[in-house]
Design an enzyme around this catalytic site. Structure first.
Site, PDB file in Angstrom:
ATOM      1  N   ILE A 203       0.868  -1.179   0.000  1.00 44.63           N
ATOM      2  CA  ILE A 203       0.000   0.000   0.000  1.00 44.63           C
ATOM      3  C   ILE A 203       0.908   1.234   0.000  1.00 44.63           C
ATOM      4  CG2 ILE A 203      -1.914   1.157   1.189  1.00 44.63           C
ATOM      5  CD1 ILE A 203      -2.591  -1.697   0.282  1.00 44.63           C
ATOM      6  N   HIS A 208      -0.555   3.943   9.541  1.00 40.11           N
ATOM      7  CA  HIS A 208      -0.747   2.814  10.460  1.00 40.11           C
ATOM      8  C   HIS A 208      -1.715   3.293  11.545  1.00 40.11           C
ATOM      9  CE1 HIS A 208       0.845  -0.598  13.105  1.00 40.11           C
ATOM     10  NE2 HIS A 208       0.064   0.116  13.902  1.00 40.11           N
ATOM     11  N   ASN A 290      -2.320  -7.725  17.693  1.00 36.87           N
ATOM     12  CA  ASN A 290      -1.321  -7.996  18.730  1.00 36.87           C
ATOM     13  C   ASN A 290      -2.040  -8.385  20.019  1.00 36.87           C
ATOM     14  OD1 ASN A 290       0.879  -7.399  17.068  1.00 36.87           O
ATOM     15  ND2 ASN A 290       0.692  -5.217  17.489  1.00 36.87           N
ATOM     16  N   ARG A 292      -1.780  -8.606  23.279  1.00 35.68           N
ATOM     17  CA  ARG A 292      -1.024  -8.227  24.479  1.00 35.68           C
ATOM     18  C   ARG A 292      -1.209  -6.745  24.742  1.00 35.68           C
ATOM     19  NH1 ARG A 292       3.015  -5.312  21.791  1.00 35.68           N
ATOM     20  NH2 ARG A 292       3.532  -6.143  19.748  1.00 35.68           N
ATOM     21  N   VAL A 295       3.080  -1.171  23.700  1.00 37.71           N
ATOM     22  CA  VAL A 295       3.981  -0.124  24.196  1.00 37.71           C
ATOM     23  C   VAL A 295       3.222   1.199  24.366  1.00 37.71           C
ATOM     24  CG1 VAL A 295       6.040   1.253  23.665  1.00 37.71           C
ATOM     25  CG2 VAL A 295       6.005  -1.195  23.112  1.00 37.71           C
ATOM     26  N   ARG A 338       8.608   7.791  22.000  1.00 36.87           N
ATOM     27  CA  ARG A 338       9.445   6.737  22.580  1.00 36.87           C
ATOM     28  C   ARG A 338      10.877   7.250  22.667  1.00 36.87           C
ATOM     29  NH1 ARG A 338       7.679   0.814  20.191  1.00 36.87           N
ATOM     30  NH2 ARG A 338       5.445   1.226  19.958  1.00 36.87           N
TER      31      ARG A 338
HETATM   32  P1  ADP Z   1       4.963  -6.556  12.684  1.00 43.60           P
HETATM   33  O1  ADP Z   1       4.283  -7.853  13.034  1.00 43.60           O
HETATM   34  O2  ADP Z   1       6.427  -6.705  12.539  1.00 43.60           O
HETATM   35  O3  ADP Z   1       4.506  -5.432  13.570  1.00 43.60           O
HETATM   36  P2  ADP Z   1       3.170  -5.514  10.621  1.00 43.60           P
HETATM   37  O4  ADP Z   1       2.444  -6.489   9.777  1.00 43.60           O
HETATM   38  O5  ADP Z   1       2.411  -4.910  11.738  1.00 43.60           O
HETATM   39  O6  ADP Z   1       4.483  -6.224  11.184  1.00 43.60           O
HETATM   40  O7  ADP Z   1       3.817  -4.381   9.724  1.00 43.60           O
HETATM   41  C1  ADP Z   1       4.740  -3.451  10.287  1.00 43.60           C
HETATM   42  C2  ADP Z   1       4.814  -2.203   9.439  1.00 43.60           C
HETATM   43  O8  ADP Z   1       5.215  -2.518   8.089  1.00 43.60           O
HETATM   44  C3  ADP Z   1       3.499  -1.457   9.262  1.00 43.60           C
HETATM   45  O9  ADP Z   1       3.218  -0.583  10.334  1.00 43.60           O
HETATM   46  C4  ADP Z   1       3.737  -0.725   7.947  1.00 43.60           C
HETATM   47  O10 ADP Z   1       4.539   0.399   8.174  1.00 43.60           O
HETATM   48  C5  ADP Z   1       4.547  -1.718   7.134  1.00 43.60           C
HETATM   49  N1  ADP Z   1       3.678  -2.579   6.276  1.00 43.60           N
HETATM   50  C6  ADP Z   1       3.230  -3.816   6.583  1.00 43.60           C
HETATM   51  N2  ADP Z   1       2.467  -4.331   5.596  1.00 43.60           N
HETATM   52  C7  ADP Z   1       2.417  -3.397   4.610  1.00 43.60           C
HETATM   53  C8  ADP Z   1       1.794  -3.319   3.309  1.00 43.60           C
HETATM   54  N3  ADP Z   1       1.053  -4.317   2.822  1.00 43.60           N
HETATM   55  N4  ADP Z   1       1.974  -2.190   2.581  1.00 43.60           N
HETATM   56  C9  ADP Z   1       2.735  -1.167   3.057  1.00 43.60           C
HETATM   57  N5  ADP Z   1       3.345  -1.181   4.252  1.00 43.60           N
HETATM   58  C10 ADP Z   1       3.202  -2.275   5.047  1.00 43.60           C
HETATM   59  P1  ADP Z   2       4.027  -2.396  19.893  1.00 43.58           P
HETATM   60  O1  ADP Z   2       3.562  -3.360  18.822  1.00 43.58           O
HETATM   61  O2  ADP Z   2       3.581  -2.711  21.262  1.00 43.58           O
HETATM   62  O3  ADP Z   2       3.848  -1.001  19.492  1.00 43.58           O
HETATM   63  P2  ADP Z   2       6.620  -3.141  19.112  1.00 43.58           P
HETATM   64  O4  ADP Z   2       6.089  -3.679  17.826  1.00 43.58           O
HETATM   65  O5  ADP Z   2       7.699  -2.124  19.073  1.00 43.58           O
HETATM   66  O6  ADP Z   2       5.534  -2.529  20.003  1.00 43.58           O
HETATM   67  O7  ADP Z   2       7.043  -4.386  19.981  1.00 43.58           O
HETATM   68  C1  ADP Z   2       7.212  -4.256  21.369  1.00 43.58           C
HETATM   69  C2  ADP Z   2       8.361  -5.104  21.807  1.00 43.58           C
HETATM   70  O8  ADP Z   2       8.092  -6.451  21.570  1.00 43.58           O
HETATM   71  C3  ADP Z   2       9.637  -4.807  21.074  1.00 43.58           C
HETATM   72  O9  ADP Z   2      10.686  -4.999  21.997  1.00 43.58           O
HETATM   73  C4  ADP Z   2       9.676  -5.852  19.984  1.00 43.58           C
HETATM   74  O10 ADP Z   2      10.999  -6.093  19.584  1.00 43.58           O
HETATM   75  C5  ADP Z   2       9.051  -7.013  20.695  1.00 43.58           C
HETATM   76  N1  ADP Z   2       8.294  -7.935  19.832  1.00 43.58           N
HETATM   77  C6  ADP Z   2       7.201  -7.649  19.105  1.00 43.58           C
HETATM   78  N2  ADP Z   2       6.737  -8.739  18.476  1.00 43.58           N
HETATM   79  C7  ADP Z   2       7.557  -9.766  18.820  1.00 43.58           C
HETATM   80  C8  ADP Z   2       7.599 -11.178  18.512  1.00 43.58           C
HETATM   81  N3  ADP Z   2       6.710 -11.760  17.729  1.00 43.58           N
HETATM   82  N4  ADP Z   2       8.586 -11.898  19.060  1.00 43.58           N
HETATM   83  C9  ADP Z   2       9.504 -11.327  19.865  1.00 43.58           C
HETATM   84  N5  ADP Z   2       9.502 -10.027  20.198  1.00 43.58           N
HETATM   85  C10 ADP Z   2       8.556  -9.252  19.692  1.00 43.58           C
HETATM   86 MG    MG Z   3       2.575  -4.708  13.779  1.00 43.06          MG
END
Ligand code: ADP
Ligand code: ADP
Ligand code: MG
Length: 445
Positions: A203, A208, A290, A292, A295, A338
């Site tokens: 996208i 977000h 998520n 849980r 943050v 943060r």
């Molecule tokens: P995570 O499990 O690591 O948090 P997310 O699926 O929440 O991964 O994606 C993390 C970030 O990556 C999003 O906040 C966005 O910035 C980017 N992102 C993820 N999927 C897409 C997508 N389909 N198109 C554009 N950006 C994306």
């Molecule tokens: P939030 O989603 O709460 O905004 P983050 O994506 O930054 O925060 O994740 C919060 C913390 O959890 C970070 O320290 C990140 O590295 C850790 N974290 C998130 N997802 C996972 C996962 N699937 N396994 C291990 N650590 C994770």
């Molecule tokens: Mg995410």
């Protein structure tokens, strides 16, 4: 009521849970690694137990040690915080086996949502919009190639077990696919022990926007409105606010309903967050849930007046929510920055070290959730998050002014932090105008 809760985490979130326990008259037990003997959570808790050496795999991820510590200290429940064991279904089951309440959703919900490809399927079945992509995970790069031809570039390759922005690769064309597929799969395998990938259409310049969910164990689920988390570096959040400057009341209600529908379809209870991407045209897509505490939960606490951590503890006990969607009102505007021990001028590399001097901001509308103090040494082993600066005001302009005032006052001497970088972000015209996307931070460089 629980008499005693063990907190299986460290840093600011462990401190946050200890404070909730104290507010509720619950005894808290901290666990700490050998390097965290002087950490704030170790010192603030009513009791504390050393669970092993510094590396997380030997301490904060050492499930046997943590369960033993809970049993030896006669705790009733375990709060996992975020990260670490918070999304680990096997750990939640292990807790149950030993008669300990895991403060989180059911192991079944954790399994379902921990597989992001399955979560997307659940969303689609619940009538929640999802990003066009693979239905489920891909078996190999060839399958990815075939699908890429159908959907078209750019695409996002994502780890089914992903989290914290890891295992994500942007694909601009077919020539990048093979190497990106193996790299993302290897990264996911090493971080999550699961190399499975799925594909989503990329996208362009999305926002977000995530909805806070709260549910009890009797089928009541409500949302506590949204948080906008588009300001990110390497797909990790830096600054969050609520409400989102992008959403109209109509869109807010629609997305909130979708988030609740998904949570119900997943049989969810406890606190959780449904993440969406919103495109410039207003279309939104489910991304992941998520399971849980998050943050950035304080942002929601300030605009709703609801203490999410004590609610999480209360519903884990089986207490009914006692209120419904209409009772939840959004008041004013909140923002969170943060504060990390990292160097924005060198790729946001972590910068541990000893804090020689510290001044923490205060005054009207300012809250600081932190795990630092003067003389504290930030260890190199863990997350670089030091503190969260959160402000609340009547409107967005007021919150922005207040955040600038508070951030300018925040002094952490002796180590490199991203405080000055935050001041730059807060000074952007695009941020002032609420006109930003997940690409804004990268575009600053
Ligand atoms: P995570 O499990 O690591 O948090 P997310 O699926 O929440 O991964 O994606 C993390 C970030 O990556 C999003 O906040 C966005 O910035 C980017 N992102 C993820 N999927 C897409 C997508 N389909 N198109 C554009 N950006 C994306
Ligand atoms: P939030 O989603 O709460 O905004 P983050 O994506 O930054 O925060 O994740 C919060 C913390 O959890 C970070 O320290 C990140 O590295 C850790 N974290 C998130 N997802 C996972 C996962 N699937 N396994 C291990 N650590 C994770
Ligand atoms: Mg995410």
């Amino acid at each position: 009521m629980f008499g005693k809760i063990l907190i299986a985490n460290r840093g600011e979130i462990a401190v946050r849970v200890i404070r909730a326990c104290r507010d509720m008259g619950i005894v808290s037990v901290a666990v700490f690694s050998e390097t965290d003997r002087d950490a704030l959570h170790t010192q603030l808790a009513d009791e504390s137990v050393c669970i092993g050496p510094a590396p997380s795999k030997d301490s904060y991820l050492n499930t046997d040690r943590i369960i033993s510590a809970a049993l030896a200290s006669r705790a009733d429940a375990i709060h996992p915080g975020y990260g670490y064991l918070s999304e680990n279904a096997a750990f939640a089951e292990q807790c149950a086996k030993y008669g300990l309440t895991f403060i989180g959703p059911s192991p079944e919900a954790l399994l379902l949502l921990g597989d992001k490809a399955r979560a997307v399927e659940t969303a689609r079945n619940a009538g929640v919009p999802v990003v066009p992509g693979s239905n489920g995970t891909l078996n190999n790069a060839d399958e990815a190639r075939k699908l890429a031809k159908e959907i078209g570039f750019p695409l996002m390759l994502k780890a089914a077990a992903g989290g914290g922005g890891r295992g994500i690769r942007l694909l601009n064309g077919m020539s990048e696919l093979s190497s990106a597929f193996s790299a993302a799969s290897a990264e996911a395998q090493s971080f999550f022990g699961d190399g499975r990938l799925y594909l989503e259409k990329y996208i362009q310049r999305p926002r977000h926007i995530e909805f806070q969910i709260l549910g009890d164990r009797h089928g009541t689920v409500v949302h506590l409105f949204e948080r906008e988390c588009s300001l990110q570096r390497r797909h990790q959040k830096l600054l969050e606010e609520s409400p989102s400057p992008f959403l109209t009341p109509k869109k807010r209600a629609e997305m909130g309903d979708a988030a609740v529908r998904l949570a119900k379809a997943a049989g969810y209870y406890g606190v959780g967050t449904v993440e969406f991407l919103a495109a410039a045209d207003g279309q939104y897509y489910f991304m992941e849930m998520n399971p849980r505490i998050q943050v950035e939960h304080p942002v929601t606490e300030l605009v709703t007046g609801i203490d999410l951590v004590s609610e999480q503890i209360r519903v884990a006990l089986g207490a009914p929510l006692g209120y419904s969607q209409e009772d939840i009102v959004l008041r004013g505007h909140a923002m969170e920055c943060r504060v990390n021990a990292e160097d924005p001028d060198h790729g946001f590399a972590p910068r541990p070290g000893t804090i020689q001097g510290l001044h923490v901001p205060g005054g009207p509308g300012v809250r600081v959730d932190s795990a630092i103090y003067q003389g504290y040494t930030v260890p190199p082993y863990y997350d670089s998050l030091l503190a969260k600066l959160i402000v609340h005001a009547h409107d967005r302009t007021g919150a922005l002014t207040r955040m600038k005032r508070a951030m300018a006052e925040f002094l952490v001497d002796g180590i490199v932090t991203n405080c000055d970088f935050h001041l730059r972000l807060l000074g952007l015209d695009a941020f002032r105008d609420g006109d930003y996307s997940v690409d804004t931070v990268e575009e600053m460089f």
